[in-house]
Design an enzyme around this catalytic site. Structure first.
Site, PDB file in Angstrom:
ATOM      1  N   HIS A   5       0.813  -1.211   0.000  1.00 29.74           N
ATOM      2  CA  HIS A   5       0.000   0.000   0.000  1.00 29.74           C
ATOM      3  C   HIS A   5       0.851   1.268   0.000  1.00 29.74           C
ATOM      4  CE1 HIS A   5      -3.706  -2.319   0.913  1.00 29.74           C
ATOM      5  NE2 HIS A   5      -2.855  -3.113   1.526  1.00 29.74           N
ATOM      6  N   HIS A  62      -1.374   2.710  -5.406  1.00 25.42           N
ATOM      7  CA  HIS A  62      -1.556   1.263  -5.319  1.00 25.42           C
ATOM      8  C   HIS A  62      -2.997   0.871  -5.626  1.00 25.42           C
ATOM      9  CE1 HIS A  62      -2.614   2.717  -1.255  1.00 25.42           C
ATOM     10  NE2 HIS A  62      -3.503   1.738  -1.257  1.00 25.42           N
ATOM     11  N   HIS A  82      -8.032  -7.533   0.486  1.00 27.43           N
ATOM     12  CA  HIS A  82      -7.709  -6.524   1.496  1.00 27.43           C
ATOM     13  C   HIS A  82      -8.864  -6.313   2.475  1.00 27.43           C
ATOM     14  CE1 HIS A  82      -5.896  -3.082   3.348  1.00 27.43           C
ATOM     15  NE2 HIS A  82      -6.725  -2.196   2.804  1.00 27.43           N
ATOM     16  N   GLU A 109      -5.631   4.040  -4.895  1.00 31.48           N
ATOM     17  CA  GLU A 109      -5.492   5.011  -3.809  1.00 31.48           C
ATOM     18  C   GLU A 109      -4.101   5.644  -3.880  1.00 31.48           C
ATOM     19  OE1 GLU A 109      -8.375   2.848  -0.491  1.00 31.48           O
ATOM     20  OE2 GLU A 109      -6.276   2.227  -0.646  1.00 31.48           O
TER      21      GLU A 109
END
Length: 219
Positions: free
Chosen positions: A59, A63, A69, A183
Site C-alpha cells: 500500500h 496502489h 484486502h 489510492e
C-alpha cells in the site's frame, strides 16, 4: 492499410505521471510497513552489478487494493482482470470537499461518464506525512458511480474510507459492487477532464494490494 509515410513525424500524446515518489520517507498508514531498501550486492571488484533488497507494504505510494484486502474470501491482486486498470477515465475535481466526497461534489462532471473515475480532493497532496484527516468517499457516492457503470474509482488520499474507520463502509461497497480501486494517486497537476488511464498492478499471487506506476495519457 494506412497511407501515412513511414518517415512522417508522429505526435506523441502527453503523459501525466500520477504516482507519488516512493522512498524511505514516503508516508504510510500508521502501523503499516514503510519502504526500506538494503543492498544485497554492490558494484565493486568481483561484483558487476548493484542488486537491491526491498521491504515494503503493497500500500506504499500509488496502489491497487484487491478484494482480499477487505474480505477473507476476496481475490488476491494477482488474480484480478487487468481491463479495469487500462482505458478511458475522467478526472473530477472535488478539491477541499471536506471529510467525504459526496455525490453533489461530482455532479458537475457526470455526463457521459467513462468507466473509470479518479477524484482529486487535495489542492496539494501531502507527500511528507500521513494525513489522519484524509478525505474519503461517502458510500453512497460509490453506489451511485457503480449504478452508472463505473468499473474503477481512484482517489488522491490514502484510503476510500476515513483513517479511523473500523467498519470500512466504502471498501464494503467496493466489494459488493465489484469495483476496483486506486489510492494515493498524485493528481495535483492534472486538469479536470478525460484521459486514458494506465495503472497495472503486479501479478502478486497472494497479496492484498499492489503498487502501480499510474499514468494518464491524453486522448
Amino acid at each position: 492499410m494506412s497511407d501515412t509515410p513511414f518517415n512522417a513525424p508522429v505526435r506523441s500524446r502527453r503523459l501525466w505521471d500520477i504516482s507519488p515518489p516512493v522512498h524511505r520517507a514516503a508516508p504510510v498508514f500508521p502501523g503499516d510497513t514503510p519502504y526500506q531498501q538494503q543492498w544485497a550486492a554492490t558494484l565493486g571488484p568481483g561484483c558487476p552489478v548493484n542488486v537491491a533488497t526491498l521491504t515494503l507494504s503493497p500500500h506504499v505510494g500509488a496502489h491497487a487494493d484487491a478484494p482480499l484486502h477487505y474480505s477473507p474470501e476476496g481475490a488476491a491482486v494477482g488474480a484480478l482482470d487487468l481491463a479495469p486498470y487500462l482505458g478511458p477515465c475522467r478526472v473530477i475535481h472535488a478539491i477541499d470537499c471536506g471529510p467525504l466526497v459526496q455525490p453533489e461534489h461530482l455532479r458537475h462532471a457526470m455526463q457521459s461518464l467513462p468507466p473509470r473515475v479518479l477524484v482529486r480532493t487535495y489542492a496539494r497532496m501531502p507527500q511528507d506525512r500521513f494525513d489522519t484527516a484524509l478525505p474519503a468517499f461517502a458510500p453512497r457516492t460509490l453506489e451511485g458511480l457503480a449504478d452508472l457503470g463505473v468499473l474503477l474509482v481512484g482517489i488522491d488520499s490514502a484510503s476510500v474510507d476515513p483513517a479511523d474507520s473500523k467498519t470500512l463502509d466504502s471498501h464494503q461497497v467496493l466489494r459488493r459492487r465489484g469495483l476496483r480501486v486506486l489510492e494515493n494517486l498524485l493528481l495535483d497537476a492534472v486538469p479536470e477532464g478525460d484521459y486514458e488511464l494506465i495503472a497495472l498492478p503486479l501479478k502478486l499471487t497472494e497479496a492484498d494490494a499492489s503498487p502501480v506506476r499510474a499514468v494518464l495519457r491524453e486522448l
